[in-house]
Design a protein around this motif. Structure first.
Motif, PDB file in Angstrom:
ATOM      1  N   LEU A 133       0.467  12.512  -9.489  1.00 42.66           N
ATOM      2  CA  LEU A 133      -0.323  13.739  -9.377  1.00 42.66           C
ATOM      3  C   LEU A 133       0.569  14.969  -9.240  1.00 42.66           C
ATOM      4  CD1 LEU A 133      -3.165  12.477  -7.013  1.00 42.66           C
ATOM      5  CD2 LEU A 133      -3.345  12.992  -9.451  1.00 42.66           C
ATOM      6  N   LEU A 134       1.630  14.846  -8.484  1.00 42.67           N
ATOM      7  CA  LEU A 134       2.531  15.988  -8.288  1.00 42.67           C
ATOM      8  C   LEU A 134       3.319  16.310  -9.547  1.00 42.67           C
ATOM      9  CD1 LEU A 134       3.804  15.162  -4.692  1.00 42.67           C
ATOM     10  CD2 LEU A 134       2.362  17.104  -5.357  1.00 42.67           C
ATOM     11  N   THR A 135       3.475  15.344 -10.420  1.00 46.22           N
ATOM     12  CA  THR A 135       4.150  15.608 -11.687  1.00 46.22           C
ATOM     13  C   THR A 135       3.324  16.550 -12.556  1.00 46.22           C
ATOM     14  OG1 THR A 135       5.269  13.465 -11.675  1.00 46.22           O
ATOM     15  CG2 THR A 135       5.025  14.538 -13.800  1.00 46.22           C
ATOM     16  N   MET A 136       2.004  16.477 -12.421  1.00 46.46           N
ATOM     17  CA  MET A 136       1.120  17.321 -13.225  1.00 46.46           C
ATOM     18  C   MET A 136       1.060  18.746 -12.700  1.00 46.46           C
ATOM     19  SD  MET A 136      -2.017  14.749 -14.206  1.00 46.46           S
ATOM     20  CE  MET A 136      -2.220  13.943 -12.615  1.00 46.46           C
ATOM     21  N   ARG A 137       0.945  18.915 -11.370  1.00 41.56           N
ATOM     22  CA  ARG A 137       0.949  20.243 -10.752  1.00 41.56           C
ATOM     23  C   ARG A 137       1.080  20.085  -9.248  1.00 41.56           C
ATOM     24  NH1 ARG A 137      -3.834  21.135  -8.147  1.00 41.56           N
ATOM     25  NH2 ARG A 137      -5.747  20.164  -8.969  1.00 41.56           N
ATOM     26  N   ALA A 138       1.402  21.183  -8.581  1.00 36.97           N
ATOM     27  CA  ALA A 138       1.501  21.152  -7.123  1.00 36.97           C
ATOM     28  C   ALA A 138       0.128  20.838  -6.520  1.00 36.97           C
ATOM     29  CB  ALA A 138       2.014  22.481  -6.599  1.00 36.97           C
ATOM     30  N   ARG A 139       0.146  20.049  -5.455  1.00 36.16           N
ATOM     31  CA  ARG A 139      -1.111  19.672  -4.789  1.00 36.16           C
ATOM     32  C   ARG A 139      -0.976  19.915  -3.287  1.00 36.16           C
ATOM     33  NH1 ARG A 139      -4.618  16.944  -8.888  1.00 36.16           N
ATOM     34  NH2 ARG A 139      -3.146  16.623 -10.598  1.00 36.16           N
ATOM     35  N   SER A 140      -2.108  20.175  -2.673  1.00 32.57           N
ATOM     36  CA  SER A 140      -2.126  20.280  -1.223  1.00 32.57           C
ATOM     37  C   SER A 140      -2.178  18.885  -0.611  1.00 32.57           C
ATOM     38  CB  SER A 140      -3.343  21.088  -0.756  1.00 32.57           C
ATOM     39  OG  SER A 140      -4.540  20.356  -1.002  1.00 32.57           O
ATOM     40  N   ARG A 141      -1.850  18.804   0.643  1.00 28.01           N
ATOM     41  CA  ARG A 141      -1.932  17.515   1.335  1.00 28.01           C
ATOM     42  C   ARG A 141      -3.366  16.992   1.298  1.00 28.01           C
ATOM     43  NH1 ARG A 141       1.147  15.019   6.187  1.00 28.01           N
ATOM     44  NH2 ARG A 141      -0.307  13.381   6.848  1.00 28.01           N
ATOM     45  N   ALA A 142      -4.314  17.875   1.475  1.00 29.38           N
ATOM     46  CA  ALA A 142      -5.718  17.453   1.465  1.00 29.38           C
ATOM     47  C   ALA A 142      -6.119  16.881   0.115  1.00 29.38           C
ATOM     48  CB  ALA A 142      -6.623  18.629   1.836  1.00 29.38           C
ATOM     49  N   GLU A 143      -5.664  17.494  -0.958  1.00 31.78           N
ATOM     50  CA  GLU A 143      -5.985  16.991  -2.292  1.00 31.78           C
ATOM     51  C   GLU A 143      -5.398  15.607  -2.511  1.00 31.78           C
ATOM     52  OE1 GLU A 143      -6.394  20.864  -5.168  1.00 31.78           O
ATOM     53  OE2 GLU A 143      -4.388  20.391  -4.442  1.00 31.78           O
ATOM     54  N   LEU A 144      -4.166  15.415  -2.075  1.00 35.27           N
ATOM     55  CA  LEU A 144      -3.542  14.099  -2.227  1.00 35.27           C
ATOM     56  C   LEU A 144      -4.232  13.067  -1.336  1.00 35.27           C
ATOM     57  CD1 LEU A 144       0.209  15.170  -2.327  1.00 35.27           C
ATOM     58  CD2 LEU A 144      -1.181  14.342  -4.240  1.00 35.27           C
ATOM     59  N   ALA A 145      -4.593  13.472  -0.136  1.00 38.29           N
ATOM     60  CA  ALA A 145      -5.291  12.548   0.757  1.00 38.29           C
ATOM     61  C   ALA A 145      -6.616  12.104   0.139  1.00 38.29           C
ATOM     62  CB  ALA A 145      -5.525  13.211   2.118  1.00 38.29           C
ATOM     63  N   PRO A 183       0.814  -1.229   0.000  1.00 41.47           N
ATOM     64  CA  PRO A 183       0.000   0.000   0.000  1.00 41.47           C
ATOM     65  C   PRO A 183       0.842   1.272   0.000  1.00 41.47           C
ATOM     66  CG  PRO A 183      -0.906  -1.598   1.544  1.00 41.47           C
ATOM     67  CD  PRO A 183       0.410  -2.152   1.078  1.00 41.47           C
ATOM     68  N   ASP A 184       1.981   1.247   0.695  1.00 37.36           N
ATOM     69  CA  ASP A 184       2.834   2.432   0.712  1.00 37.36           C
ATOM     70  C   ASP A 184       3.377   2.734  -0.691  1.00 37.36           C
ATOM     71  OD1 ASP A 184       2.481   1.796   3.471  1.00 37.36           O
ATOM     72  OD2 ASP A 184       4.290   2.924   3.946  1.00 37.36           O
ATOM     73  N   SER A 185       3.743   1.689  -1.419  1.00 36.19           N
ATOM     74  CA  SER A 185       4.248   1.883  -2.779  1.00 36.19           C
ATOM     75  C   SER A 185       3.159   2.413  -3.694  1.00 36.19           C
ATOM     76  CB  SER A 185       4.791   0.562  -3.332  1.00 36.19           C
ATOM     77  OG  SER A 185       5.900   0.123  -2.580  1.00 36.19           O
ATOM     78  N   VAL A 186       1.959   1.889  -3.519  1.00 33.09           N
ATOM     79  CA  VAL A 186       0.831   2.373  -4.307  1.00 33.09           C
ATOM     80  C   VAL A 186       0.590   3.852  -4.022  1.00 33.09           C
ATOM     81  CG1 VAL A 186      -1.649   2.175  -4.688  1.00 33.09           C
ATOM     82  CG2 VAL A 186      -0.257   0.107  -4.435  1.00 33.09           C
ATOM     83  N   ALA A 187       0.609   4.203  -2.743  1.00 35.25           N
ATOM     84  CA  ALA A 187       0.381   5.599  -2.351  1.00 35.25           C
ATOM     85  C   ALA A 187       1.460   6.509  -2.933  1.00 35.25           C
ATOM     86  CB  ALA A 187       0.345   5.716  -0.834  1.00 35.25           C
ATOM     87  N   ARG A 188       2.708   6.073  -2.870  1.00 37.73           N
ATOM     88  CA  ARG A 188       3.788   6.889  -3.431  1.00 37.73           C
ATOM     89  C   ARG A 188       3.616   7.090  -4.933  1.00 37.73           C
ATOM     90  NH1 ARG A 188       6.974   4.081   0.401  1.00 37.73           N
ATOM     91  NH2 ARG A 188       7.448   2.429  -1.108  1.00 37.73           N
ATOM     92  N   THR A 189       3.253   6.022  -5.636  1.00 37.86           N
ATOM     93  CA  THR A 189       3.070   6.110  -7.080  1.00 37.86           C
ATOM     94  C   THR A 189       1.967   7.094  -7.431  1.00 37.86           C
ATOM     95  OG1 THR A 189       3.805   3.828  -7.382  1.00 37.86           O
ATOM     96  CG2 THR A 189       2.501   4.798  -9.150  1.00 37.86           C
ATOM     97  N   ILE A 190       0.863   7.003  -6.731  1.00 36.44           N
ATOM     98  CA  ILE A 190      -0.268   7.901  -7.009  1.00 36.44           C
ATOM     99  C   ILE A 190       0.129   9.348  -6.741  1.00 36.44           C
ATOM    100  CG2 ILE A 190      -2.580   8.567  -6.255  1.00 36.44           C
ATOM    101  CD1 ILE A 190      -3.077   5.554  -5.657  1.00 36.44           C
TER     102      ILE A 190
END
Length: 206
Positions: A43-55, A32-39
């Protein structure tokens, strides 16, 4: 290598529309940690995100809460997530480039999950700054309204500032200042006209 008729090399089967691409964590759940890192990295490659958006994105992909928290904490530690910097950058851009007033900027930041960063991010937007941006908006818009009766200009300019989130006091003061000297208008009449501008404390531009 033998090529088929026509000289084109055979390619792997095309990925069906909507099918996750190769390497997508949904195809290979794994850790699950690897999956979370990949996701998060995708997303961060496309644009900056807030922690809430990533969560929210991790929750939508059914990543366990504990794994999501570990990855988000780590990304924050190494600076890949920086809500304070993101909020400051967004606030500056929304105010300077789009001309949004303080409260409209605050609404944008809340939409991005940055409510905790409002005080610091909005610290540079005060009444003087709002008045300056409002003047710029009015000056630009007046060029497109040239030739219209001054009362029509007044209604449209106040409406513009209302949509950008400006308080009524600033909106009417700036429009009155811009149209000073025009004999064929009445700012108070424009404000009272039901066909004119909405109250400047009303809707905010999105």
């Amino acid at each position: 290598m033998t090529r088929p008729a026509g000289g084109r090399r055979r390619r792997p089967r095309d990925i069906a529309e909507g099918e996750p691409p190769p390497g997508d964590p949904d195809l290979h759940p794994g850790d699950p940690d690897s999956v979370a890192r990949t996701i998060c990295l995708r997303l961060l490659t496309m644009r900056a995100r807030s922690r809430a958006e990533l969560a929210d994105a991790l929750a939508a992909r059914d990543v366990p809460d504990d794994a999501a928290t570990r990855v988000l904490d780590r990304f924050t530690e190494v600076g890949l997530i920086d809500d304070a910097a993101l909020a400051a950058s967004l606030a500056g851009a929304q105010h300077r480039e789009r001309g949004l007033a303080r409260r409209a900027v605050a609404a944008k930041l809340r939409q991005r999950g940055l409510a905790d960063e409002l005080d610091e991010a909005l610290s540079g937007i005060d009444a003087d700054s709002e008045r300056s941006r409002a003047r710029e908006l009015v000056e630009r818009r007046r060029r497109a309204l040239a030739g219209l009766p001054a009362e029509v200009q007044a209604r449209r300019l106040v409406s513009l500032l209302a949509r950008k989130g400006y308080p009524s006091g600033i909106a009417y003061a700036v429009v009155r200042e811009a149209l000073a000297g025009a004999a064929d208008w009445d700012i108070d009449g424009a404000a009272d006209d039901p066909a004119g501008a909405p109250a400047a404390d009303g809707a905010v531009s999105t």
